[in-house]
Design a protein around this motif. Structure first.
Motif, short mmCIF file in Angstrom:
data_model
loop_
_atom_site.label_atom_id
_atom_site.label_comp_id
_atom_site.label_asym_id
_atom_site.label_seq_id
_atom_site.Cartn_x
_atom_site.Cartn_y
_atom_site.Cartn_z
N ARG A 190 0.86 -1.17 0.00
CA ARG A 190 0.00 0.00 0.00
C ARG A 190 0.90 1.22 0.00
N MET A 215 -11.07 10.17 4.34
CA MET A 215 -9.66 9.80 4.21
C MET A 215 -9.13 10.45 2.94
N TYR A 266 -1.31 8.96 -3.88
CA TYR A 266 -0.29 8.02 -4.35
C TYR A 266 0.75 8.89 -5.05
N TYR A 299 -2.05 -0.15 -4.61
CA TYR A 299 -2.64 -0.77 -3.42
C TYR A 299 -3.10 -2.16 -3.87
N HIS A 357 -7.76 -6.04 -2.49
CA HIS A 357 -8.28 -6.22 -1.12
C HIS A 357 -9.78 -5.96 -1.12
N ASP A 385 -12.59 -3.93 1.24
CA ASP A 385 -12.59 -2.91 2.31
C ASP A 385 -13.13 -3.48 3.62
N ARG A 444 -18.91 -1.20 7.70
CA ARG A 444 -18.82 -0.36 6.50
C ARG A 444 -19.64 -0.97 5.38
N ILE A 499 -15.72 7.12 -3.24
CA ILE A 499 -14.39 7.70 -3.54
C ILE A 499 -14.56 8.84 -4.53
N TYR A 527 -12.52 11.47 -6.89
CA TYR A 527 -11.19 11.62 -7.48
C TYR A 527 -10.95 13.07 -7.93
N LEU A 574 -8.31 2.20 -10.77
CA LEU A 574 -8.92 1.37 -9.73
C LEU A 574 -9.60 0.22 -10.46
N HIS A 594 -10.94 -5.02 -4.86
CA HIS A 594 -10.42 -4.01 -5.79
C HIS A 594 -8.94 -3.74 -5.51
N VAL A 613 -5.56 -0.77 -6.57
CA VAL A 613 -5.10 0.43 -7.29
C VAL A 613 -3.82 0.03 -8.02
N ARG A 661 -1.53 11.06 -7.52
CA ARG A 661 -2.93 10.64 -7.64
C ARG A 661 -3.65 10.89 -6.32
O1 LIG Z 1 -7.99 5.30 -4.40
C1 LIG Z 1 -8.71 4.34 -4.77
O2 LIG Z 1 -9.12 4.24 -5.94
C2 LIG Z 1 -9.08 3.25 -3.78
C3 LIG Z 1 -7.95 2.94 -2.85
C4 LIG Z 1 -8.37 2.02 -1.71
O3 LIG Z 1 -8.96 1.00 -1.93
N1 LIG Z 1 -8.05 2.49 -0.49
C5 LIG Z 1 -8.31 1.89 0.72
C6 LIG Z 1 -7.77 2.47 1.86
C7 LIG Z 1 -8.02 1.89 3.12
C8 LIG Z 1 -7.51 2.43 4.32
C9 LIG Z 1 -7.78 1.82 5.52
C10 LIG Z 1 -8.54 0.64 5.56
C11 LIG Z 1 -9.05 0.10 4.41
C12 LIG Z 1 -8.79 0.71 3.18
C13 LIG Z 1 -9.30 0.19 1.97
N2 LIG Z 1 -9.06 0.78 0.76
#
Ligand SMILES: O=C(O)CCC(=O)Nc1cc2ccccc2cn1
Ligand SMILES: [Mn+2]
Length: 231
Positions: free
Chosen positions: A75, A121, A125, A132, A135, A137, A144, A149, A151, A164, A195, A197, A204
């Motif tokens: 990551r 958040m 990048y 990334y 994974h 989420d 959750r 997201i 951009y 992504l 998903h 990245v 980014r």
């Molecule tokens: O920027 C994107 O297109 C997606 C990036 C992304 O999946 N970020 C992300 C960030 C995370 C941070 C903490 C916990 C879980 C998380 C899951 N995903």
């Protein structure tokens, strides 16, 4: 500076009911362009760039790193969490208010009570090829429910990477989303949407918020209290 209300309540309701809800229910994800418009979208981008310049973005934490595996191979983002009430985050606050209105209209048509969300958040990048890894989420019911997201990247193209890629569960196809300026992507946060990245070769920026399913969140908190022995 008052922002031009780019989307009226009626526009937002139409967007939620005619496009977002049907897509979430049928495919599990949805993205749209031109959410805020040039002025407000540009203001959000300027404020995120300023956070980056001010050194507010730190290496994203990892749950655990196996010895010898460098974190950035998993990551490579730098992040900070904002509530939107911070000085210099007024445009971010405007975005969050709009997302809250959009999701609250959607929630009326989706299963479960979706009334709370995480802080925002802000992620960057740095363009050194970091990404990334694939994974989910929310793999274990932490509450959750919807990942949103937004951009911020102008003049982005394929040579910059940073796509992504969503691997919709049980489907033979993948969905590639370029992190374009003023683009909003929403998807179910659970195992339906693994998903990644892909490596990014230009700076980014993205802002992510997670909306909670109240029952699942409350249950996750009960489990956590039991595990940690709190009464
Ligand atoms: O920027 C994107 O297109 C997606 C990036 C992304 O999946 N970020 C992300 C960030 C995370 C941070 C903490 C916990 C879980 C998380 C899951 N995903
Ligand atoms: Mn993710």
């Amino acid at each position: 500076m008052p922002f031009i209300e780019h989307l009226s309540d009626q526009d937002l309701e139409r967007l939620a009911l005619d496009r977002v809800v049907p897509a979430l229910l049928s495919q599990g994800f949805y993205h749209l362009d031109g959410l805020l418009g040039e002025l407000a979208g540009g203001a959000v981008r300027d404020q995120v760039e300023e956070l980056h310049r001010a050194g507010a973005l730190q290496d994203g934490r990892l749950a655990s790193t196996a010895p010898g595996i460098h974190r950035s191979s998993i990551r490579g983002d730098k992040i900070t969490w904002v509530s939107g009430s911070e000085r210099g985050c007024e445009a971010v606050s405007f975005l969050l208010g709009l997302l809250d209105r959009l999701i609250s209209v959607c929630a009326g048509r989706l299963a479960g009570k979706i009334r709370e969300r995480s802080k925002a958040m802000v992620a960057c990048y740095p363009g050194n090829g970091a990404g990334y890894v694939k994974h989910v989420d929310n793999p274990n019911g932490d509450g959750r429910c919807i990942t949103c997201i937004y951009y911020l990247n102008k003049n982005w193209n394929h040579t910059h990477g940073g796509v992504l890629r969503i691997f919709p569960e049980g489907k033979s196809y993948v969905v590639d989303v370029q992190p374009l300026f003023d683009r909003l992507l929403l998807f179910w946060s659970d195992r339906r949407n693994p998903h990644e990245v892909q490596p990014s070769y230009s700076t980014r920026y993205a802002i992510t918020v997670w909306y909670f399913n109240c029952e699942e969140r409350a249950e996750a908190k009960r489990r956590f209290r039991k595990q940690t022995g709190e009464q």
